[in-house]
Design a protein around this motif. Structure first.
Motif, PDB file in Angstrom:
ATOM      1  N   GLY A 282      16.976  12.354 -32.426  1.00  0.00           N
ATOM      2  CA  GLY A 282      17.415  12.833 -31.123  1.00  0.00           C
ATOM      3  C   GLY A 282      18.699  13.626 -31.237  1.00  0.00           C
TER       4      GLY A 282
ATOM      5  N   ASN B  61      21.229  17.117 -23.653  1.00  0.00           N
ATOM      6  CA  ASN B  61      19.836  17.251 -23.234  1.00  0.00           C
ATOM      7  C   ASN B  61      19.546  16.174 -22.190  1.00  0.00           C
ATOM      8  OD1 ASN B  61      16.799  16.316 -23.654  1.00  0.00           O
ATOM      9  ND2 ASN B  61      16.941  18.473 -24.182  1.00  0.00           N
TER      10      ASN B  61
ATOM     11  N   GLN C  11      17.144  14.388 -21.719  1.00  0.00           N
ATOM     12  CA  GLN C  11      16.377  13.264 -22.246  1.00  0.00           C
ATOM     13  C   GLN C  11      16.942  12.725 -23.552  1.00  0.00           C
ATOM     14  OE1 GLN C  11      14.130  12.171 -20.274  1.00  0.00           O
ATOM     15  NE2 GLN C  11      12.719  13.715 -19.533  1.00  0.00           N
TER      16      GLN C  11
ATOM     17  N   ASP D 117      17.057  14.859 -26.402  1.00  0.00           N
ATOM     18  CA  ASP D 117      16.300  15.549 -27.449  1.00  0.00           C
ATOM     19  C   ASP D 117      17.195  16.540 -28.197  1.00  0.00           C
ATOM     20  OD1 ASP D 117      14.110  16.159 -29.002  1.00  0.00           O
ATOM     21  OD2 ASP D 117      12.863  16.894 -27.348  1.00  0.00           O
TER      22      ASP D 117
ATOM     23  N   GLN E 230      10.249  13.470 -33.512  1.00  0.00           N
ATOM     24  CA  GLN E 230      10.408  13.296 -32.068  1.00  0.00           C
ATOM     25  C   GLN E 230       9.513  12.197 -31.501  1.00  0.00           C
ATOM     26  OE1 GLN E 230       9.628  17.576 -31.369  1.00  0.00           O
ATOM     27  NE2 GLN E 230      11.441  17.546 -30.044  1.00  0.00           N
TER      28      GLN E 230
ATOM     29  N   LEU F 236      11.270   9.380 -29.400  1.00  0.00           N
ATOM     30  CA  LEU F 236      11.706   9.802 -28.077  1.00  0.00           C
ATOM     31  C   LEU F 236      10.509  10.046 -27.162  1.00  0.00           C
ATOM     32  CD1 LEU F 236      13.930  10.572 -26.116  1.00  0.00           C
ATOM     33  CD2 LEU F 236      13.931  12.877 -27.096  1.00  0.00           C
ATOM     34  N   ARG F 237       9.468  10.638 -27.691  1.00  0.00           N
ATOM     35  CA  ARG F 237       8.273  10.873 -26.869  1.00  0.00           C
ATOM     36  C   ARG F 237       7.687   9.562 -26.369  1.00  0.00           C
ATOM     37  NH1 ARG F 237       5.835  15.167 -31.137  1.00  0.00           N
ATOM     38  NH2 ARG F 237       6.844  17.066 -30.355  1.00  0.00           N
TER      39      ARG F 237
END
Length: 326
Positions: free
Chosen positions: A103, A278, A280, A282, A313, A316-317
């Motif tokens: 991230g 970001n 989120q 990211d 990723q 995080l996804r």
């Protein structure tokens, strides 16, 4: 039913009953930051606003000065998550360490080059001693890139010394030890108030740059995937809270960093408008690509490495999918 079967069923029942209790036990993690500065806000918010606690995580945030040192601590197992300049894990991965970026923390450059009262232009810095937070990592390379774009080559046109992060750089500037240094926003406002001059801003020369990231050791992360997803859920929640609560975020960060509230508000405006946080948590591959390019130049590689090779990723996804219920 035999006594043996009764005993076995009893053991299974005890085990099943104990599972919810075990699940409630918070998992201890050690995460690092390389400086207690405004840009690392998502970690402080996740801690102070209880987002780590919500995810059953007991996160100890450690201040480890130097991205290389933080990355070494991660590789050595004394950290589970390293929050450091992105060039440090890139270099470690290129050396063969099974490390991965999960991230983004600071997705751009907030630094302004602040100088003593007799220095007003880039040309005035020729022959001067300048300060940086490192000579081998982080913003030092970006600093040199900005100065090169303005006609100053290292080391023939200026001397660069390591004075530490933004608070230490401001102290070195105030004492006259250095002529100029990059100061992270909003500490540059403090410097302006003290009468120092703004020479220029990094972002005006380098609009895309992935300054700092969260990194983990890949084998540990795969063995503890659920924990890593919960960590990233905490970060995503913190980032969303920051964007949605300007005044509360400014107050929290002003108190945490010892800043005036108006400076924290200005900092929030800059970071959110420029996308340095970001929403989120990211990374930006465009910004990471610039870091990879600088890494290639410093190590005389024929071509920069593909930034996608350094990032996973999926954690995080998964975190965002769980938060949004889709």
């Amino acid at each position: 039913m035999t006594n043996r079967w009764v005993f076995a069923l009893l053991l299974v029942a005890i085990a099943l009953l104990s599972l919810p209790l075990q699940a409630q036990e918070p998992v201890k993690l050690r995460a690092s930051v390389v400086a207690k500065t405004f840009g690392f806000a998502p970690l402080w918010v996740a801690s102070k606003q209880g987002f780590f606690n919500q995810q059953k995580l007991d996160v100890e945030i450690l201040l480890i000065r130097g991205s290389d040192v933080s990355t070494q601590a991660l590789a050595g197992g004394s950290l589970q998550v390293s929050g450091a300049s992105s060039d440090a894990p890139i270099a470690a991965i290129e050396r063969g360490l099974d490390m991965v970026i999960i991230g983004g923390i600071i997705n751009g450059l907030s630094q302004s080059i602040m100088a003593g009262k007799k220095y007003k232009t880039y040309e005035d810095l020729r022959g001067a001693t300048l300060g940086a937070n490192s000579l081998t990592a982080g913003t030092a390379f970006a600093f040199r890139r900005v100065l090169k774009a303005k006609g100053l080559e290292y080391p023939q046109d200026y001397k660069l010394i390591n004075v530490g992060g933004t608070p230490q750089a401001l102290a070195a500037l105030a004492s006259g030890q250095i002529a100029a240094a990059p100061l992270s926003l909003p500490v540059n406002f403090v410097a302006e108030e003290k009468g120092f001059n703004t020479i220029g801003r990094f972002i005006d020369v380098i609009p895309h740059y992935q300054l700092s990231v969260y990194s983990v050791m890949r084998p540990w992360a795969e063995q503890n995937r659920g924990v890593v997803v919960r960590f990233m859920k905490s970060i995503a929640l913190a980032c969303r809270w920051i964007y949605g609560h300007k005044e509360a975020a400014a107050e929290l960060l002003a108190n945490e960093m010892g800043l005036k509230r108006e400076y924290a508000r200005k900092g929030w405006d800059f970071y959110t408008e420029k996308g340095l946080w970001n929403p989120q948590g990211d990374v930006t591959f465009e910004g990471l690509g610039v870091v990879a390019q600088i890494y290639a130049e410093q190590n005389q590689l024929k071509a920069p490495p593909n930034p996608a090779k350094f990032v996973d990723q999926s954690y995080l996804r998964a975190a965002i999918k769980e938060l949004d219920g889709r």
